[in-house]
Structure formats: structure tokens, C-alpha cells
Motif scaffolding. Structure first.
Motif, PDB file in Angstrom:
ATOM      1  N   GLY A 232       1.057  -0.947  -0.283  1.00 25.67           N
ATOM      2  CA  GLY A 232       0.140  -0.215   0.069  1.00 25.67           C
ATOM      3  C   GLY A 232       1.027   1.990   0.651  1.00 25.67           C
ATOM      4  O   GLY A 232       0.387   2.726  -0.121  1.00 25.67           O
ATOM      5  N   GLY A 233       2.056   1.549   0.169  1.00 25.33           N
ATOM      6  CA  GLY A 233       3.469   2.146  -0.401  1.00 25.33           C
ATOM      7  C   GLY A 233       4.447   2.131   0.761  1.00 25.33           C
ATOM      8  O   GLY A 233       4.580   1.252   1.201  1.00 25.33           O
ATOM      9  N   TYR A 234       5.015   3.193   0.077  1.00 29.26           N
ATOM     10  CA  TYR A 234       6.568   2.575   1.061  1.00 29.26           C
ATOM     11  C   TYR A 234       6.118   3.390   1.959  1.00 29.26           C
ATOM     12  O   TYR A 234       7.604   2.579   3.352  1.00 29.26           O
ATOM     13  N   GLY A 235       5.182   4.059   2.880  1.00 29.77           N
ATOM     14  CA  GLY A 235       4.961   4.135   4.232  1.00 29.77           C
ATOM     15  C   GLY A 235       4.708   2.650   4.859  1.00 29.77           C
ATOM     16  O   GLY A 235       4.509   3.190   6.132  1.00 29.77           O
ATOM     17  N   MET A 236       3.984   2.006   4.077  1.00 36.21           N
ATOM     18  CA  MET A 236       3.861   0.974   5.034  1.00 36.21           C
ATOM     19  C   MET A 236       4.693  -0.007   5.167  1.00 36.21           C
ATOM     20  O   MET A 236       4.558  -1.844   5.803  1.00 36.21           O
ATOM     21  N   LEU A 237       5.459   0.143   4.748  1.00 39.53           N
ATOM     22  CA  LEU A 237       6.473  -0.858   4.430  1.00 39.53           C
ATOM     23  C   LEU A 237       7.417  -0.715   6.086  1.00 39.53           C
ATOM     24  O   LEU A 237       6.713   0.198   5.929  1.00 39.53           O
ATOM     25  N   ARG A 238       7.782  -2.113   6.507  1.00 40.49           N
ATOM     26  CA  ARG A 238       8.773  -1.909   7.669  1.00 40.49           C
ATOM     27  C   ARG A 238       9.907  -2.032   7.310  1.00 40.49           C
ATOM     28  O   ARG A 238      10.944  -2.075   8.536  1.00 40.49           O
ATOM     29  N   PHE A 239      10.289  -1.517   5.986  1.00 44.35           N
ATOM     30  CA  PHE A 239      12.027  -1.719   6.134  1.00 44.35           C
ATOM     31  C   PHE A 239      12.345   0.121   4.737  1.00 44.35           C
ATOM     32  O   PHE A 239      11.144  -0.168   4.394  1.00 44.35           O
ATOM     33  N   THR A 240      13.679  -0.391   4.945  1.00 44.45           N
ATOM     34  CA  THR A 240      13.711   1.015   3.406  1.00 44.45           C
ATOM     35  C   THR A 240      14.632   0.222   2.140  1.00 44.45           C
ATOM     36  O   THR A 240      15.437  -1.104   2.401  1.00 44.45           O
ATOM     37  N   LYS A 241      15.316   0.630   1.142  1.00 50.34           N
ATOM     38  CA  LYS A 241      16.161   0.056   0.530  1.00 50.34           C
ATOM     39  C   LYS A 241      17.208   0.128   0.964  1.00 50.34           C
ATOM     40  O   LYS A 241      17.592  -0.927   0.758  1.00 50.34           O
ATOM     41  N   ARG A 242      17.659   0.814   1.861  1.00 45.21           N
ATOM     42  CA  ARG A 242      19.303   0.597   1.842  1.00 45.21           C
ATOM     43  C   ARG A 242      18.744  -0.671   2.908  1.00 45.21           C
ATOM     44  O   ARG A 242      19.761  -1.393   3.175  1.00 45.21           O
ATOM     45  N   ASP A 243      17.692  -1.025   3.270  1.00 42.90           N
ATOM     46  CA  ASP A 243      17.582  -2.234   4.951  1.00 42.90           C
ATOM     47  C   ASP A 243      17.960  -3.602   3.893  1.00 42.90           C
ATOM     48  O   ASP A 243      18.482  -4.708   3.829  1.00 42.90           O
ATOM     49  N   LEU A 244      16.840  -3.314   2.312  1.00 47.93           N
ATOM     50  CA  LEU A 244      17.151  -4.516   1.925  1.00 47.93           C
ATOM     51  C   LEU A 244      17.940  -5.070   1.174  1.00 47.93           C
ATOM     52  O   LEU A 244      18.546  -5.888   1.164  1.00 47.93           O
ATOM     53  N   TYR A 245      19.024  -4.017   0.563  1.00 52.21           N
ATOM     54  CA  TYR A 245      20.140  -3.526  -0.396  1.00 52.21           C
ATOM     55  C   TYR A 245      21.408  -4.437   0.995  1.00 52.21           C
ATOM     56  O   TYR A 245      22.238  -5.196   0.522  1.00 52.21           O
ATOM     57  N   ASN A 246      21.102  -3.869   2.579  1.00 53.61           N
ATOM     58  CA  ASN A 246      21.735  -4.423   3.396  1.00 53.61           C
ATOM     59  C   ASN A 246      21.712  -6.043   3.322  1.00 53.61           C
ATOM     60  O   ASN A 246      22.800  -7.112   3.520  1.00 53.61           O
ATOM     61  N   TYR A 247      20.270  -6.758   3.831  1.00 48.46           N
ATOM     62  CA  TYR A 247      20.306  -7.984   3.440  1.00 48.46           C
ATOM     63  C   TYR A 247      20.961  -8.514   2.176  1.00 48.46           C
ATOM     64  O   TYR A 247      21.569 -10.393   3.041  1.00 48.46           O
ATOM     65  N   ILE A 248      21.148  -7.959   1.252  1.00 46.20           N
ATOM     66  CA  ILE A 248      21.612  -8.715  -0.084  1.00 46.20           C
ATOM     67  C   ILE A 248      23.013  -8.755   0.042  1.00 46.20           C
ATOM     68  O   ILE A 248      23.276 -10.405  -0.216  1.00 46.20           O
ATOM     69  N   HIS A 249      23.723  -8.085   0.743  1.00 47.85           N
ATOM     70  CA  HIS A 249      25.041  -7.740   0.854  1.00 47.85           C
ATOM     71  C   HIS A 249      25.057  -9.225   2.398  1.00 47.85           C
ATOM     72  O   HIS A 249      25.825  -9.833   1.580  1.00 47.85           O
ATOM     73  N   GLY A 250      24.859  -8.829   3.403  1.00 47.70           N
ATOM     74  CA  GLY A 250      24.882 -10.676   4.386  1.00 47.70           C
ATOM     75  C   GLY A 250      24.382 -11.478   3.535  1.00 47.70           C
ATOM     76  O   GLY A 250      24.873 -12.695   3.634  1.00 47.70           O
ATOM     77  N   GLN A 251      23.328 -12.036   2.288  1.00 46.37           N
ATOM     78  CA  GLN A 251      23.491 -13.322   1.622  1.00 46.37           C
ATOM     79  C   GLN A 251      24.581 -13.548   1.049  1.00 46.37           C
ATOM     80  O   GLN A 251      25.076 -14.802   0.937  1.00 46.37           O
ATOM     81  N   ARG A 252      25.153 -12.618   0.348  1.00 48.58           N
ATOM     82  CA  ARG A 252      26.183 -12.528  -0.409  1.00 48.58           C
ATOM     83  C   ARG A 252      27.689 -13.303   0.205  1.00 48.58           C
ATOM     84  O   ARG A 252      28.222 -13.698  -0.135  1.00 48.58           O
ATOM     85  N   MET A 253      27.550 -12.323   1.320  1.00 43.96           N
ATOM     86  CA  MET A 253      28.993 -12.841   2.076  1.00 43.96           C
ATOM     87  C   MET A 253      28.568 -14.474   2.984  1.00 43.96           C
ATOM     88  O   MET A 253      29.660 -15.205   2.989  1.00 43.96           O
ATOM     89  N   ALA A 254      27.183 -14.650   3.164  1.00 45.35           N
ATOM     90  CA  ALA A 254      27.420 -15.897   4.111  1.00 45.35           C
ATOM     91  C   ALA A 254      26.822 -16.484   2.208  1.00 45.35           C
ATOM     92  O   ALA A 254      27.477 -18.189   2.926  1.00 45.35           O
TER      93      ALA A 254
END
Length: 607
Positions: free
Chosen positions: A198-220
């Protein structure tokens, strides 16, 4: 968790005659280092369950915004419940929270720093919630709350950006992983999930959090993935063309690996450096024949002397590297059938047919994708012929041959069949018993002086031959099949079956989701349930009756799962983590109500 409903009723003063066991403080903070949590105020435990914890006096009444005074006298099942309740309150008010009052001061005096200093977010705000543990009642109670801030509160449109209110749930991670697996760009996934919520304001994370998660997955994947697993497993044998730089690199990266020289390159060098055609035959036999070490040494010296090549520099240098190319010295070392680099060279040649020097990066990626698809298609075709076609039995040992044909792939069965046929060329020399082990002795027709011993354990059905063919190639030798014939065994023992050569070698990758171990299995199960519940939501929202049926069914399933969880955890279903704990019933006393005692905050330990 209905946060407003938890605090909707008037608060009654809690019993003051309780003993203090432990106390903690939760401080207001806008710092980026604040602990993350679910912005809805639910706690997610290791089983994926969410719980709320703040208590309330009643479920009825008019819903009003929660104020700081509503926390006074509250009781919580756990310390984390109090933290989540205060964090949800902070989200509605527009500030972040963190546990404790111990922070790491930032250091600004770094002349060597290249990057720009990060923005400062801490303001030494004194707002806090202080709780303590009531030992007698086994609950956490609010001692005091201070709600005066020395900074501006974030408007509602910014509250979801505060670090302590941002977190990717397991459902978000599972949905992202499934979409990323099919090549959907991260930016597109972010846009899709924002629209879904329902919009970016309804998400519980930001684009930065998403990319941090990607980085963590890659490091794993780097730490625990294929590359690290290869290094940790340490390759047994590495086959090269003899390049000195590559030899040094192998010794450094794979110190425990055996360096094997490519047989094709050795034969090529032999043709170029030694003009004697008879030596080429001698060298080929010395390289591939299954000699004993003593027999190899005798054969080599006799052949070199008879051909007069004692002073040939290439012959001498090659002999010094005998442990890297002679089968006599490589016996027992599993090479998976690799003797040359021809397979790697063949792959390189095959890929060149799909590539052009004028290709762009995008065309290169598409070309490599076509190569992978072609290889997979060839693998599927080979698997089809191995599975749905049966070979003609010709060895005379029909039961063993039939079992092997059903067990091994088509290509490996051809090699196994050669060993089964070799049973007819063996000569039986006797059978001895040593304790519970039976020792068989065989020789091959034409070489009666070379005796091979085979050990057989009737109890464990283990068979071991001193020719070491199984250790080198992963398939039983003819001596082992001869023992099976003498013992009347119709099937190859499990100890002699190498899974990588079997038709079902890839069944482990198709392990059911319910039996997948570890974090990966949990995420797969989470994603599967999310997909199923999404379908339930779509079908159940069509009609009012369907909605009521779906809601009742889901509530029933939740209740059953909750009881199963508490049975495994050894807890009491009555102490539900899914619903907040209510205030205890306080009996009315005669006279004026008790006044709230003032506590000296400075005398309380920090949490």
C-alpha cells in the motif's frame, strides 16, 4: 496486537508490596545503532511466532491514543514484551528507542578519515521507560516513565524510517529470495513489495535495509557457499598441464591436494622430446598401468636402460616427477576418472562456439545462459536413457549385472560391466579365515604370479581389495565381484556404492521442504506457507460466508499450532504468547486509594 486496545481502559494502581528482582531502562533514541524490532510491536521468536506483552485492564471502552501515563502500573509477561510495547508507543509518538543507557561515543578526531562523517542522531535525550522484575508474581512491572524530549518528534510520515522501527520480517525475506532467484532486479522487487503493502510508508524496511540484506546473503554464500565449501573440503587431486606458476599456486591454495600432471600433455611432450617410438609405448604403459611401486621401478629402469635413454634430460626430469603422473604412486587417490585436462579443454572449446569477440556484456550473459541450458538438456537426456531403458545382460552374472544396471548411470554402468566381465579371467587361489574376516586370493590369467587379496566381512557385508580400484575410481573391481559370486551376493553392498555415480545422485537437492535442516529449510517452509495463505486470503475475501469460514479455520489452525509449540517448549498453553497478559483483578479496599510511591531513580541500577 491491538496496541491502542491494550491501553484503552483506565489504569488501576498495581500492588506496591512487591519485591524487586531486576530492573531495566529503555531510553528514547534516534540513533542508527538502536536495536531493530518489528514496528508492529510483535515479537518474533526463533519459531517465527509473534507475541505482544503489555497488559490492559479491559477490552471494552473507547479507543484513544496511548499516552505515557498508561504505562504506569503495567505488567508484562517478559522483559522483551515491555520493550516492544514501549517501542510501539515510540513509533506512534515519533521517536526511536534503545535498550540501556550505555553507548559507544563517536570519535571525531580522525585526520586520516577519507569518508565523510556520518550524521549525528543522538541528542542525549532523557526520555525513558524503567521496569523491574517482581519475583513474587514472576512478571515485569513498570516503575516509571519519562516522556519529555529535547528534540523534535518525527511526524507520522517519517516514523517508519527510524532505525529501531525498521526490520525485514521472515515473510519479506522469503518473498524477496523467491523473486531474486528468478532474476528480478532488486529495485523492481522493492517497488512491487511497496505496491503490495500500500505504499513505501507501509513497508517496515527501507531500500537500504533491503540492500544490506542482499549483502549479508552474499557474504553468507561466500563464507558457507560453494567456494568456501570447496576450499574447506580440500580437493584430493588437481590435474594441470605442468605449468610452474600453477603448480606453485596449487601448493599454496590446496596444500593437502595431490598435484597430477595431465596424461595428454605428457604424451605430447614425450613425442617432441624423445624420438624413440618404442619409448612412447613404454612411457604410456608406465603412466597408466596399475603397477605396484616396486614393479613400476623395476619396469622403468629396465626399459630406460634397454633403450639407452639414461642420459636423456627429459626422461630424467619426468622420472623425478613420477609421483605426479604414475598410477603406481596415485593408487588409492580418488580422481573421479580424471587423468587429463581434456574435459576442461572441451568445455572451453564448446563455449567458444557460442561466443564472439564482438559480443557486448549483455550478449555474453545470454550466450552463457544458452550454454548452461544446453548442458542441462544433455544431462536430462542422459538421465532419461539411464532411467527408462534397460541394457542387455551378457556377463552371465545376471543378478549382479541387473542390480548394477538399475543402480548406476548409463555411462558408469559400462565401466562396471567391464569389471563384471573380468570375473571370468580370474583364477581362484584359496580362501582363509582370520577371526570373522574371510581372505580371498585371486590372480589374473596370464599373470599368475601377481596375487590380489580381498577381505570380506560377512557380518557387515564389507569387501576391500588391495588393488585399490574402488578408492581410485569409485567402482568395485573384478576381484570384488568374484568374491560376491563366491558368497552368493546378488546386490552390491552399500559400503561399495558411491552416490555420485548413481541415477539418484541428485535426489538430495530435491529433499522435501519438511525435512530440510537449518535456516534454509525454515525459510523455505515460511515461503511455502506465505504462498498458501496468500491464496487463502484471495479466495476467502470473495464472499462474506467464505470470509467467515476462512477466518474461523485460520483461528482453529493457529490455536492448534500454538498448543503444539507450547508442548514442545514445555510451557503452559494458558500463558499464551499470542495474546497480551491482562492486569490482575485488584480487590477494592476500604478507605482512600493508595498513593503512588516516589522512587529515587538514581538509586536504581541501569539496564
Amino acid at each position: 496486537m491491538d496496541f491502542n486496545g491494550m491501553f484503552g481502559a483506565e489504569v488501576e494502581q498495581s500492588d506496591e508490596n512487591s519485591s524487586d528482582g531486576y530492573c531495566g531502562r529503555y531510553y528514547a533514541s534516534d540513533d542508527e545503532g538502536g536495536e531493530e524490532g518489528d514496528p508492529t510491536g510483535h515479537r518474533e521468536d526463533e519459531h517465527g511466532n509473534f507475541s505482544g506483552g503489555a497488559s490492559h485492564a479491559g477490552d471494552g471502552g473507547k479507543i484513544r491514543p496511548v499516552v505515557a501515563e498508561d504505562f504506569l502500573g503495567r505488567e508484562f509477561v517478559g522483559e522483551e514484551d515491555a520493550y516492544l510495547a514501549y517501542k510501539e508507543f515510540a513509533r506512534t509518538r515519533g521517536f526511536g528507542v534503545r535498550k540501556g543507557d550505555v553507548g559507544h561515543p563517536k570519535h571525531y578526531d580522525h585526520p586520516e578519515r577519507v569518508r565523510e562523517e556520518r550524521l549525528e542522531s543522538r541528542t542525549d535525550c532523557k526520555a525513558k521507560l524503567k521496569i523491574y522484575y517482581d519475583v513474587q508474581r514472576s512478571v515485569w512491572k513498570v516503575r516509571t516513565i519519562f516522556d519529555e524530549h529535547n528534540h523534535e518528534l518525527a511526524p507520522t510520515m517519517f516514523s517508519h524510517l527510524l532505525p529501531s522501527h525498521r526490520k525485514m520480517s521472515n515473510g519479506d525475506k522469503a518473498q524477496f529470495d523467491s523473486m531474486k532467484k528468478f532474476g528480478i532486479p532488486t529495485s523492481k522487487i522493492m517497488t512491487y513489495m511497496a505496491g503490495q503493502s500500500g505504499g513505501y510508508g507501509m513497508l517496515r524496511f527501507t531500500k537500504r535495509d533491503l540492500y544490506n540484506y542482499i549483502h549479508g546473503q552474499r557474504m553468507a554464500r561466500i563464507n558457507d557457499g560453494d567456494a568456501a565449501a570447496t576450499i574447506k573440503k580440500t580437493s584430493c587431486v588437481v590435474v594441470t598441464d605442468g605449468d610452474k606458476a600453477m603448480r606453485a599456486a596449487i601448493a599454496e591454495v590446496f596444500p593437502a591436494a595431490r598435484h597430477r600432471l595431465c596424461g595428454w600433455h605428457l604424451e605430447k611432450n614425450c613425442v617432441q622430446r624423445v624420438k624413440d617410438t618404442e619409448f612412447r609405448k613404454v612411457f604410456k604403459k608406465a603412466m597408466y598401468a596399475n603397477f605396484e611401486v616396486e614393479d613400476f621401478e623395476e619396469y622403468w629402469k629396465k626399459a630406460v636402460k634397454s633403450l639407452g635413454l639414461q642420459n636423456n634430460s627429459w626422461v630424467q626430469n619426468t622420472y623425478e616427477l613420477k609421483e605426479s603422473w604414475a598410477t603406481a604412486y596415485l593408487r588409492g587417490m580418488f580422481c573421479a576418472g580424471y587423468r587429463t585436462t581434456s574435459r576442461c579443454e572441451g568445455i572451453n572449446t564448446y563455449i567458444k562456439g557460442f561466443l564472439k569477440s564482438t559480443n557486448s556484456i549483455l550478449e555474453l550473459v545470454h550466450s552463457l545462459d544458452r550454454v548452461v541450458k544446453d548442458y542441462r538438456n544433455s544431462e536430462v537426456t542422459a538421465q532419461f536413457y539411464s532411467t527408462y531403458y534397460s541394457p542387455v545382460l551378457t556377463t552371465g552374472l545376471d543378478s549382479i549385472e541387473l542390480f548394477a544396471s538399475k543402480l548406476y548411470t548409463r555411462a558408469v554402468f559400462r565401466e562396471v560391466k567391464k569389471q563384471i566381465k573380468g570375473v571370468a579371467t580370474l583364477l581362484f587361489h584359496g580362501r582363509d579365515n582370520i577371526s570373522t574376516t574371510v581372505v580371498y586370493k585371486f590372480s589374473r590369467m596370464g599373470a599368475p604370479g601377481r596375487i590380489h587379496k580381498v577381505l570380506f566381512d560377512p557380518d557387515d557385508k564389507k569387501i576391500q581389495c588391495d588393488c585399490s580400484m574402488w578408492n581410485s575410481e569409485g567402482i568395485p573391481c573384478s576381484h570384488i565381484f568374484c568374491v560376491m559370486k563366491h558368497e552368493g551376493l546378488d546386490q552390491i553392498p552399500d559400503s561399495l556404492i558411491m552416490r555420485r555415480w548413481c541415477k539418484n545422485a541428485k535426489d538430495s537437492s530435491r529433499m522435501p521442504v519438511t525435512t530440510r535442516p537449518g535456516h534454509e529449510g525454515r525459510m523455505l517452509r515460511y515461503a511455502t506457507l506465505c504462498s498458501a495463505t496468500s491464496l487463502v486470503a484471495r479466495l476467502g475475501s470473495e464472499e462474506g460466508e467464505d470470509f467467515e469460514f476462512a477466518r474461523e479455520s485460520i483461528a482453529s489452525v493457529i490455536e492448534k499450532l500454538r498448543h503444539r509449540f507450547y508442548e514442545r517448549a514445555g510451557g503452559q498453553p494458558g500463558m499464551s504468547a499470542w495474546s497480551p497478559m491482562k492486569d490482575p483483578v485488584v480487590a477494592r479496599t476500604k478507605g482512600a486509594p493508595k498513593r503512588t510511591k516516589d522512587f529515587d531513580l538514581s538509586s536504581q541500577p541501569d539496564f
